[in-house]
Scaffold this motif. Structure first.
Motif, PDB file in Angstrom:
ATOM      1  N   ASN A 111      -5.893  58.475  28.390  1.00  0.00           N
ATOM      2  CA  ASN A 111      -5.020  57.316  28.596  1.00  0.00           C
ATOM      3  C   ASN A 111      -3.623  57.526  28.031  1.00  0.00           C
ATOM      4  O   ASN A 111      -2.764  56.636  28.122  1.00  0.00           O
ATOM      5  CB  ASN A 111      -5.628  56.067  27.954  1.00  0.00           C
ATOM      6  CG  ASN A 111      -6.822  55.535  28.719  1.00  0.00           C
ATOM      7  OD1 ASN A 111      -7.123  55.989  29.820  1.00  0.00           O
ATOM      8  ND2 ASN A 111      -7.525  54.581  28.136  1.00  0.00           N
ATOM      9  N   ASN A 131      -6.903  48.835  20.217  1.00  0.00           N
ATOM     10  CA  ASN A 131      -8.068  49.517  20.765  1.00  0.00           C
ATOM     11  C   ASN A 131      -7.644  50.285  22.010  1.00  0.00           C
ATOM     12  O   ASN A 131      -6.669  49.933  22.660  1.00  0.00           O
ATOM     13  CB  ASN A 131      -9.171  48.522  21.130  1.00  0.00           C
ATOM     14  CG  ASN A 131      -9.759  47.842  19.910  1.00  0.00           C
ATOM     15  OD1 ASN A 131      -9.981  48.486  18.890  1.00  0.00           O
ATOM     16  ND2 ASN A 131     -10.008  46.539  20.009  1.00  0.00           N
ATOM     17  N   CYS A 132      -8.382  51.334  22.322  1.00  0.00           N
ATOM     18  CA  CYS A 132      -8.091  52.122  23.525  1.00  0.00           C
ATOM     19  C   CYS A 132      -9.285  52.051  24.454  1.00  0.00           C
ATOM     20  O   CYS A 132     -10.438  52.125  24.016  1.00  0.00           O
ATOM     21  CB  CYS A 132      -7.791  53.572  23.148  1.00  0.00           C
ATOM     22  SG  CYS A 132      -7.317  54.614  24.548  1.00  0.00           S
ATOM     23  N   SER A 133      -9.024  51.931  25.738  1.00  0.00           N
ATOM     24  CA  SER A 133     -10.096  51.786  26.727  1.00  0.00           C
ATOM     25  C   SER A 133     -10.722  53.108  27.134  1.00  0.00           C
ATOM     26  O   SER A 133     -11.586  53.137  28.007  1.00  0.00           O
ATOM     27  CB  SER A 133      -9.545  51.073  27.972  1.00  0.00           C
ATOM     28  OG  SER A 133      -8.512  51.846  28.573  1.00  0.00           O
ATOM     29  N   CYS A 134     -10.300  54.219  26.503  1.00  0.00           N
ATOM     30  CA  CYS A 134     -10.827  55.533  26.902  1.00  0.00           C
ATOM     31  C   CYS A 134     -12.258  55.746  26.424  1.00  0.00           C
ATOM     32  O   CYS A 134     -12.917  56.698  26.848  1.00  0.00           O
ATOM     33  CB  CYS A 134      -9.936  56.650  26.359  1.00  0.00           C
ATOM     34  SG  CYS A 134     -10.070  56.901  24.570  1.00  0.00           S
ATOM     35  N   GLY A 135     -12.743  54.892  25.514  1.00  0.00           N
ATOM     36  CA  GLY A 135     -14.089  55.054  24.980  1.00  0.00           C
ATOM     37  C   GLY A 135     -14.115  55.607  23.574  1.00  0.00           C
ATOM     38  O   GLY A 135     -15.122  55.510  22.870  1.00  0.00           O
ATOM     39  N   ASN A 158     -13.109  55.611  19.639  1.00  0.00           N
ATOM     40  CA  ASN A 158     -12.789  54.595  18.646  1.00  0.00           C
ATOM     41  C   ASN A 158     -12.069  55.155  17.430  1.00  0.00           C
ATOM     42  O   ASN A 158     -11.902  54.441  16.430  1.00  0.00           O
ATOM     43  CB  ASN A 158     -14.069  53.870  18.216  1.00  0.00           C
ATOM     44  CG  ASN A 158     -14.621  52.981  19.319  1.00  0.00           C
ATOM     45  OD1 ASN A 158     -13.894  52.187  19.914  1.00  0.00           O
ATOM     46  ND2 ASN A 158     -15.898  53.135  19.620  1.00  0.00           N
TER      47      ASN A 158
END
Length: 462
Positions: A277, A329-333, A335
């Motif tokens: 991302n 937060n990142c939506s790539c999975g 954390n």
């Protein structure tokens, strides 16, 4: 020959023969970025507590530090407790170098390395084999996110050294083949060199590219100018320098894949890496990253604690790069926490009369380990003229002169057909850049001979 099964088997055998359990470490850390944020933070503090206990027991500097503070390592029970520990600076490292090295291992088992940093004063530090294995495993984990798999060939753009230059051609090719990493030397990166690189790419068929951002971008631009297309690249991972938007654009257009910017340093490796991302995630199992909140207004210097270097622990080390942390937060999975890099070290490429282009790190390496040299800078004012500015430091004047003369000889060997004049100036100080950083190398000449300068921000073991 480039099949993944065969390549992985060859890499596994090579690592085993070298005594490197790189793939075993990779298996253990591969899933770490995908754990919950709470678990990542808990594991990070657990690793930090173990490092602090080790440092108090085996490292004289930290044993004395805890004693002076009237605490023991086990008294640091929270992050707030940890954030109260004194900051480690480059000056402290230079002054207390021996006391920062663990006392329970022989010095000859550790490998010396050098870095300069924003002040321009070279810094010496030591690493163990285990640290280098972990570092390589961390680099492999970065590569996994583009679909690369261990055993697939890596094109590695990194400066050569005497060991590599001393190899026969057969020995060099065999080394690259069995290690599944083919090294391309930015210290030899003129157009003729890049034309050879293009042919080598077709022969070895790498699946990912890793290395200096500026050199990879220059190679991509060269291929573009030659209407040369290289397919099969899954991802390009740039490090050691800041990746700029025009560089990213030419890299992604020519290699037809995503470019991932990675951040590290010689002192603390595998600090952070971009995800698909485009967000930069801190490798929380390798390092603790803080903002130095004692700094004045403006970009804040980073404080780094390496969780992997137990031979010469750097705890709350200010490396003078600037950045900021994010709670997003990142939506790539993944954390792992996010960060943004603001300012980092700068280095220019030098063009010589014979067309040879040499990455600035070549010149930086010339001065590492020099006695009697406090600060230095190489400034190329024309293709055949370089000014070497030296701020004398403690040590032997004879040793300093020997280092300077050896550096001049190596520079002049870069263009034997048209000698390069090196003017040496002893000065009281070297001005910082407008960003407040020291520039080890400055070139007023780019690859077309026009006035230009490039900015740069760290390393896979060779």
């Amino acid at each position: 020959m480039n099949g993944n099964f065969f390549g992985r088997a060859l890499l596994t055998l090579t690592c085993r023969m070298r005594g490197f359990d790189t793939l075993g470490v990779l298996r253990k850390i591969e899933g770490a970025p995908f754990r919950s944020r709470d678990e990542i933070r808990e594991n990070q503090f657990r690793a930090l507590s173990t490092l602090l206990a080790h440092s108090e027991t085996h490292v004289p500097y930290y044993r004395a530090l805890f004693g002076s503070l009237g605490i023991r390592s086990h008294d640091i029970r929270t992050w707030d407790d940890f954030f109260k520990l004194p900051i480690l600076t480059k000056d402290i490292i230079r002054e207390k170098q021996r006391e920062l090295i663990r006392e329970d291992v022989p010095l000859e088992t550790l490998r010396p390395h050098f870095s300069g940093g924003s002040t321009g004063v070279p810094l010496k530090f030591l690493r163990s084999r285990d640290y280098m294995v972990a570092s390589d495993a961390g680099s492999y984990r970065n590569l996994l996110q583009c679909g690369w798999r261990p055993g697939e060939m890596i094109a590695f753009f990194w400066g050569g050294n005497e060991k590599l230059y001393g190899m026969s051609r057969v020995e060099f090719e065999l080394r690259q083949f069995v290690r599944r990493t083919y090294q391309f030397d930015p210290f030899h990166s003129g157009e003729e060199d890049m034309a050879k690189w293009a042919k080598t790419f077709q022969r070895v068929q790498p699946r990912v590219i890793l290395g200096y951002a500026s050199t990879i971008a220059r190679f991509a631009a060269f291929l573009d100018s030659q209407k040369n297309s290289i397919g099969g690249i899954k991802g390009v991972f740039t490090t050691a320098e800041k990746l700029y938007k025009p560089q990213r654009e030419v890299i992604e257009r020519v290699f037809r894949c995503k470019a991932f910017d990675c951040y590290g340093s010689s002192e603390v490796q595998n600090i952070a890496a971009e995800c698909p991302n485009g967000k930069m995630h801190v490798n929380a199992d390798f390092v603790v990253v803080e903002e130095d909140k004692t700094a004045d207004a403006g970009p804040r210097p980073l404080l780094l604690t390496s969780l992997k270097n137990w031979s010469m622990p750097f705890i709350r080390y200010r490396n003078e790069d600037c950045g900021s942390l994010s709670q997003e937060n990142c939506s790539c999975g993944k954390n792992f926490p996010l960060m943004r890099l603001e300012i980092a070290r700068t280095s220019d490429n030098f063009l010589f009369p014979n067309g040879r282009v040499v990455h600035g790190e070549f010149f930086t390496h010339l001065m590492y380990g020099g006695d009697g040299i406090a600060i230095f800078q190489f400034h190329q004012t024309a293709v055949d003229e370089i000014i070497l500015s030296i701020v004398p430091g403690p040590g032997s004047p004879e040793s300093r002169e020997a280092k300077i003369q050896d550096s001049i000889r190596q520079i002049q060997s870069l263009s034997p057909e048209h000698p390069v004049r090196v003017e040496v100036r002893e000065v009281d100080a070297i001005p910082l850049s407008t960003a407040g950083k020291h520039r080890f190398t400055r070139s007023d000449v780019n690859s077309t001979g026009a006035a230009a300068q490039t900015e740069t921000t760290a390393e896979m073991s060779s």
